[in-house]
Design an enzyme around this catalytic site. Structure first.
Site, mmCIF file in Angstrom:
data_model
loop_
_atom_site.group_PDB
_atom_site.id
_atom_site.type_symbol
_atom_site.label_atom_id
_atom_site.label_comp_id
_atom_site.label_asym_id
_atom_site.label_seq_id
_atom_site.Cartn_x
_atom_site.Cartn_y
_atom_site.Cartn_z
ATOM 1 N N GLU A 69 0.862 -1.190 0.000
ATOM 2 C CA GLU A 69 0.000 0.000 0.000
ATOM 3 C C GLU A 69 0.894 1.235 0.000
ATOM 4 O OE1 GLU A 69 -2.550 0.248 3.345
ATOM 5 O OE2 GLU A 69 -3.118 -1.863 3.307
ATOM 6 N N ASP A 76 -5.015 8.465 10.603
ATOM 7 C CA ASP A 76 -3.609 8.145 10.803
ATOM 8 C C ASP A 76 -3.108 8.576 12.173
ATOM 9 O OD1 ASP A 76 -3.497 7.175 8.208
ATOM 10 O OD2 ASP A 76 -2.995 9.130 7.375
#
Length: 269
Positions: free
Chosen positions: A58, A69
């Site tokens: 990814e 995140d």
């Protein structure tokens, strides 16, 4: 076109995960933010991952407001943006990786950068670069009609997320919308390496399998080989991000190669 009709399209990430299954192991899916610490280092680190046991890679597009995140990835994406990373560079990165290894390369991105470029244009350029598809953490199937059409036109995988909070109806909708694999979020909250695997992990994977997912992969919190082995007993793939981003920041490409080899078990011969 209906969502299910698109299952006839070949999936690069599904093929990679199935190769791992044929070898009797879970697929190892690794993550790096694009442009960290620079574009060439992202390419080199991704290739090192592939050479040390990663099946799917990814590459995340840096975003100014990353709602999912954790601090390690936020810091890395902030650095990439400050150094001038532009969304169009993602295609150079994907092409650079796919030219040097056979791993399936997925782009993880919040949806706004795709919309700004144009969903069809983004999809066309990703396919031309050899990319496998997109993982879209903030896009839900209900709002993805344009992405369904473009991903079918260009033969791209589309990966949506399920979580411990997902209702059975939502899980079923997500499974039916995915091509490649289902991304099972194992904890509520932001990403980050953890010392133990969330107790909710198996439940999320089981729910996806029960809804018909042929491949359910787990992300958020995986950082050690024992996590991979534990989750691999019931999941089809294990996703590692924060630990690898930290390794790249601290020790460069050699550290990424070493950690990937540890996570995949290749360092054990």
């Amino acid at each position: 076109m209906s969502v299910n009709a698109s299952t006839e399209i070949a999936s690069k990430s599904a093929a990679a995960i199935e190769r791992a299954r044929a070898e009797g192991r879970p697929a190892l899916i690794t993550y790096l933010p694009a442009g960290f610490p620079d574009v060439q280092a992202t390419i080199d680190a991704a290739v090192a991952m592939a050479e040390n046991g990663a099946d799917v890679i990814e590459v995340g597009i840096p975003y100014s407001d990353p709602v999912m995140d954790g601090p390690v990835i936020q810091a890395a994406t902030t650095e990439a943006l400050e150094k001038g990373f532009r969304v169009a560079s993602i295609f150079d990165i994907v092409a650079g990786i796919t030219a040097r290894c056979d791993a399936a390369v997925m782009v993880m991105t919040y949806w706004n950068p795709v919309m700004r470029m144009g969903v069809r244009e983004f999809s066309r350029r990703l396919a031309e670069a050899g990319g496998a598809g997109l993982i879209t953490p903030d896009l839900i199937p209900d709002e993805a009609a344009e992405w369904f059409a473009a991903s079918d036109e260009f033969g791209l995988d589309r990966v949506f997320l399920t979580a411990p909070s997902s209702t059975p109806e939502r899980v079923t909708m997500t499974v039916e919308a995915c091509r490649g694999f289902v991304y099972c979020v194992s904890v509520m909250g932001v990403t980050g390496a953890r010392s133990e695997v969330s107790a909710a992990t198996r439940g999320v994977v089981d729910a996806a399998h029960e809804a018909g997912a042929p491949r359910a992969c787990v992300g958020l919190g995986v950082s050690r080989r024992e996590h991979v082995e534990e989750i691999g007993a019931y999941a089809d793939g294990v996703i590692v991000g924060t630990a690898l981003v930290a390794a790249l920041g601290e020790g460069g490409v050699p550290a990424v190669a070493a950690l990937t080899a540890h996570l995949s078990g290749k360092d054990q011969g």
